[in-house]
Enzyme design. Structure first.
Site, short mmCIF file in Angstrom:
data_model
loop_
_atom_site.label_atom_id
_atom_site.label_comp_id
_atom_site.label_asym_id
_atom_site.label_seq_id
_atom_site.Cartn_x
_atom_site.Cartn_y
_atom_site.Cartn_z
N HIS A 1 0.65 -1.20 -0.13
CA HIS A 1 -0.47 0.02 0.53
C HIS A 1 0.86 1.68 -0.07
CE1 HIS A 1 -3.84 -2.43 0.28
NE2 HIS A 1 -3.04 -3.77 0.29
N TYR B 1 -2.08 4.83 5.95
CA TYR B 1 -1.73 3.86 6.92
C TYR B 1 -0.35 3.36 5.92
CZ TYR B 1 -0.32 -1.61 6.02
OH TYR B 1 -0.19 -2.50 6.56
#
Ligand code: 15L
Length: 271
Positions: A111, A134
């Site tokens: 990510h 995140y």
């Protein structure tokens, strides 16, 4: 014999790694904010909150190498990400420096680069394109790792982990799945390889549909054995039950990209 610390020991990856790493590193110390439910009598475990520097200094004392999985493992509110993944990660690297720890394997994530389209094959030298708070925290951790390697001589390996588990669970995971044994191989390169200074690898198995050029890991001897395609039918059947997600299905980061998306969708298809 190397003394290894595993943070995030009560989480999904940590729980599996505790069992897999114990025969390799008998002097394994585990840590988390909560006690793992399956903790055995022969395991050394220390409770610690990563946002508290004194607690982090205590767990890294006497350690040769750290596998840093600790933190919030998915998208979350800013305050949570800040405490667990930004302050927590800084405390980990800084405490390691103060206590003379030589190596850190940092659990980064796909990510950190989730906003690359799936048709774009990427190496680890691309600019980060985080898909979430995140993901930003993982890019931050990679940057900290580079700083501590360059400035303080720490040996640091950042693993952009895809999706860890016994098998890929949907179409996206056919490209990014990593088996437990392959992750152990990668972690061992970070803890043991004599040439390592600072590197970023993708944490993926030998997946035919991979979007990543992971040749750096191969140069260090990584030889993955997991093959996502062996689970293709099951994964595609599971995918067929999921709702359509045009933004998520376009980008590598999947639902992390479509969640909270309020950008100009018409520009997406041009990337
Ligand atoms: C991650 O980084 C997460 O920790 C995990 O929960 C999964 O969401 C994984 O990525 C993924 O992309 O599948």
């Amino acid at each position: 014999m190397a003394r290894i610390l595993l943070t995030g020991a009560a989480g999904g990856i940590g729980t599996r790694l505790r069992t897999l790493l114990k025969p390799i590193y008998p002097r394994l110390r585990s840590s988390d904010m909560r006690r793992p439910a399956d903790l055995r009598n022969d395991e050394e475990f220390v409770l610690a909150d990563l946002s508290q520097m004194d607690e982090v200094e205590r767990i890294v004392e006497g350690i040769d190498g750290i596998i840093h999985l600790g933190g919030h493992s998915t998208e979350g509110p800013w305050e949570t990400i800040l405490q667990s993944n930004i302050i927590g990660c800084y405390n980990l690297f800084e405490a390691a420096r103060r206590k003379g720890v030589k190596r850190v394997v940092f659990a980064s994530s796909n990510h950190a680069v989730g906003f690359y389209p799936r048709h774009h094959r990427i190496g680890t030298d691309v600019t980060v394109r985080p898909d979430s708070r995140y993901g930003v925290s993982k890019a931050f951790g990679e940057a900290l790792g580079a700083l501590y390697a360059e400035k303080h001589g720490m040996r640091v390996l950042c693993l952009r982990i895809g999706n860890f588990g016994d098998k890929p669970i949907d179409q996206r995971r056919l490209a990014i799945w990593v088996s437990p044994d392959d992750l152990v191989q990668l972690v061992r390169i970070g803890l043991e390889h004599s040439d390592l200074r600072f590197e970023i690898f993708y944490g993926g198995s030998d997946n035919e549909r991979s979007w990543w050029d992971n040749h750096t890991a191969h140069d260090y001897g990584y030889r993955p054995t997991g093959k996502a395609e062996a689970f293709r039918d099951e994964a595609l059947a599971a995918q067929a039950k999921l709702p359509p997600d045009p933004i998520g299905d376009y980008f590598q980061g999947g639902t992390f990209c479509s969640a909270e998306f309020d950008g100009d969708a018409s520009r997406v298809w041009k990337t």
